[in-house]
Write an enzyme that holds these catalytic residues in place. Structure first.
Site, short mmCIF file in Angstrom:
data_model
loop_
_atom_site.label_atom_id
_atom_site.label_comp_id
_atom_site.label_asym_id
_atom_site.label_seq_id
_atom_site.Cartn_x
_atom_site.Cartn_y
_atom_site.Cartn_z
N HIS A 139 4.80 9.95 5.47
CA HIS A 139 5.86 8.88 5.34
C HIS A 139 5.21 7.36 5.34
O HIS A 139 6.01 6.44 5.49
CB HIS A 139 6.87 8.88 6.41
CG HIS A 139 8.31 8.19 6.34
ND1 HIS A 139 8.73 7.38 7.35
CD2 HIS A 139 9.08 8.47 5.17
CE1 HIS A 139 10.17 7.09 6.86
NE2 HIS A 139 10.22 7.51 5.79
N HIS A 162 16.73 -0.70 5.32
CA HIS A 162 15.70 0.35 5.11
C HIS A 162 14.39 0.03 5.95
O HIS A 162 13.59 0.77 6.16
CB HIS A 162 15.26 0.58 3.98
CG HIS A 162 14.56 2.14 3.60
ND1 HIS A 162 13.06 2.05 3.53
CD2 HIS A 162 14.84 3.23 3.78
CE1 HIS A 162 12.56 3.15 3.43
NE2 HIS A 162 13.70 3.88 3.54
#
Length: 519
Positions: A263, A425
């Site tokens: 990630h 985000h």
């Protein structure tokens, strides 16, 4: 890349299996013992036993003796049915497009432009992420906003943003963000004012190679060596790179743990004078993340705060003291935290975030914790309605099991910078003074609020198991020769510059009838 997906390159000798065959993926390592309900998990791993159940149709009977309750298998089947159907449709659509273009000779590299395709092109990644990137549409938007972007080179922006150099994305639907001195686009990172680029490395979760190469091409860097390391990709992306991108080296990171992911989001740029620049971001490398959503470019965290975070000592009953400084966690996704706050939220995460020099890694901290996460109303009033929630993959099933969490939750509001209608985000964590004008620290990271990102409960040997790769930057006032970061001007301000802080304070609680956005 869309053009490549729409026609067959005769000289490449490529072929796709018959449309009646399903796309083959690796089997789930838990087999019949799988307890997952997340759709992304079923898109990534095969579950042969569930496929057999689906094929039984109305005559389905879950046999006795399986490791999980029958009700769980029924729930998983309902989640898998539309995914299985979509996979078959996707393979069929690709085959139809290939067959229709058999007569088209494509001996040269296909155009990466989607101009030849439909006005709106939607792609779905192998882990279920969707992008609607279309270069023609993007060009039209840029033309419509021409003149609204603040002029100046990236080097000039860095000089203006010093010493913090924390930047946010420009939002295409909010032209006022382009006027903000610390707002940038991806092509700003490739600005020639930073030096003559020799090569670069992009480490990310999800990369749309079509969009990314266009950004390099816009700066006349389309042939520079590029290496990408990623945790999610688009169908046929690797094949496209092999055929037409000799300057691109790629590596997909396959995680051993099915509940973790790669990630991290880092860009490393090497210049002709052998200097390099490192950019840590929260944005994936695809169109929506850089144009629609707000971005900012762990016991290790607790260790750093224990050594470097200073809070005012409580010397009188009226003085502030450490506990008067609240902790805010702001994220774009939330994982399973257990049946009560003490299990992980306060028992593990808060132990790190509440650390400071006078109280390293405190057990059972009484510090206040607030979580900023968009509500249903926030998303539905966003620029793209319900599609605004595309960057917020919080599972409704998980939320139903931890309704207690809503007591900690606050709405997404960023009116001061015109960013309320663009969903976040970005992931950030900070500790704020009771007057809401100072920060004791600020962490920007790829890590969401989950055990996979931060690590599970602390083991007896003080070890922690972290499933995912994450990266972030910890801003500490002492490293800038400041006592605290200042985020608002007050009569007692001491610092030369305000620290860039995106959302509004004081926080706005959820309405009584509101609900966190779930997918």
């Amino acid at each position: 890349m869309e053009a490549f997906l729409k026609r067959k390159n005769d000289s490449a000798g490529t072929s796709i299996e018959n449309s009646n065959k399903r796309v083959k993926r690796e089997n789930c390592p838990h087999s019949e013992g799988c307890y997952r309900r997340n759709p992304h998990h079923f898109k990534e791993y095969e579950h042969p036993h569930l496929i057999k159940f689906i094929e039984m149709g109305d005559s389905l009977v879950i046999p006795d003796g399986l490791p999980q309750p029958k009700s769980l298998y029924i729930e998983q089947i309902e989640i898998l049915k539309p995914i299985s159907k979509n996979n078959s449709s996707l393979t069929s659509d690709i085959n139809k497009g290939k067959a229709a273009a058999k007569s088209t000779k494509a001996s040269s590299m296909p155009s990466l432009s989607s101009d030849a395709g439909p006005s709106t092109t939607k792609k779905v990644s192998n882990k279920g992420k969707t992008t609607i990137y279309n270069s023609k549409f993007e060009s039209q938007l840029e033309q419509s906003h021409k003149g609204t972007f603040k002029p100046g080179t990236m080097m000039e922006k860095l000089e203006r943003a010093a010493p913090y150099n924390l930047f946010f994305t420009t939002i295409i639907k909010a032209p006022e963000t382009a006027q903000q001195p610390n707002a940038i686009t991806f092509t700003d990172l490739l600005c020639p004012s930073l030096g003559n680029l020799k090569c670069s490395l992009q480490i990310n979760f999800m990369i749309d190679i079509d969009w990314l190469l266009k950004q390099y091409k816009a700066r006349n860097l389309g042939s520079k060596p590029l290496t990408i390391i990623y945790g999610d990709d688009w169908p046929d992306m690797a094949k496209f790179i092999d055929l037409f991108c000799p300057h691109v080296t790629y590596k997909y990171i396959k995680m051993k743990d099915p509940f973790g992911c790669h990630h991290s989001k880092i860009g490393i740029y090497v210049y002709e004078d052998n200097s390099l620049r490192v950019v840590v971001s929260t944005a994936n490398l695809y169109y929506e993340d850089w144009n629609h959503y707000n971005q900012g470019h762990l016991h290790r965290v607790g260790d750093l705060l224990s050594r470097h975070c200073t809070l005012p000592a409580k010397t009188t009953p009226q003085s502030e003291g450490p506990l008067s400084w609240g902790i805010i966690a702001q994220a774009s996704s939330i994982g399973s935290m257990g049946k009560k706050p003490a299990e992980w939220l306060r028992g593990s995460l808060l132990r790190s975030l509440a650390s400071h020099k006078q109280s390293p890694l405190p057990m059972n901290s009484n510090a206040s914790l607030s979580i900023v996460y968009p509500s249903v109303d926030n998303v539905m009033t966003g620029y793209f309605g319900h599609e605004s929630g595309g960057c917020l993959p919080y599972s409704k099933a998980t939320n139903e099991k931890q309704r207690w969490l809503q007591e900690y939750m606050y709405q997404w509001k960023a009116e001061a910078f015109g960013r309320t209608r663009a969903m976040p985000h970005i992931k950030s964590y900070c500790r704020v003074s009771p007057c809401l004008s100072k920060l004791a620290y600020f962490l920007i990271t790829s890590a969401n609020l989950s055990k996979s990102a931060w690590g599970g409960p602390v083991a007896k040997d003080s070890g922690v198991y972290v499933r995912s790769y994450e990266v972030g930057v910890m801003f500490l006032p002492k490293l800038f020769d400041e006592e605290y970061f200042e985020i608002q001007n007050t009569s007692s301000s001491k610092n030369k510059k305000l620290f860039p802080f995106m959302y509004d304070l004081p926080l706005v609680p959820y309405k009584s009838d509101d609900y966190p956005w779930c997918n």
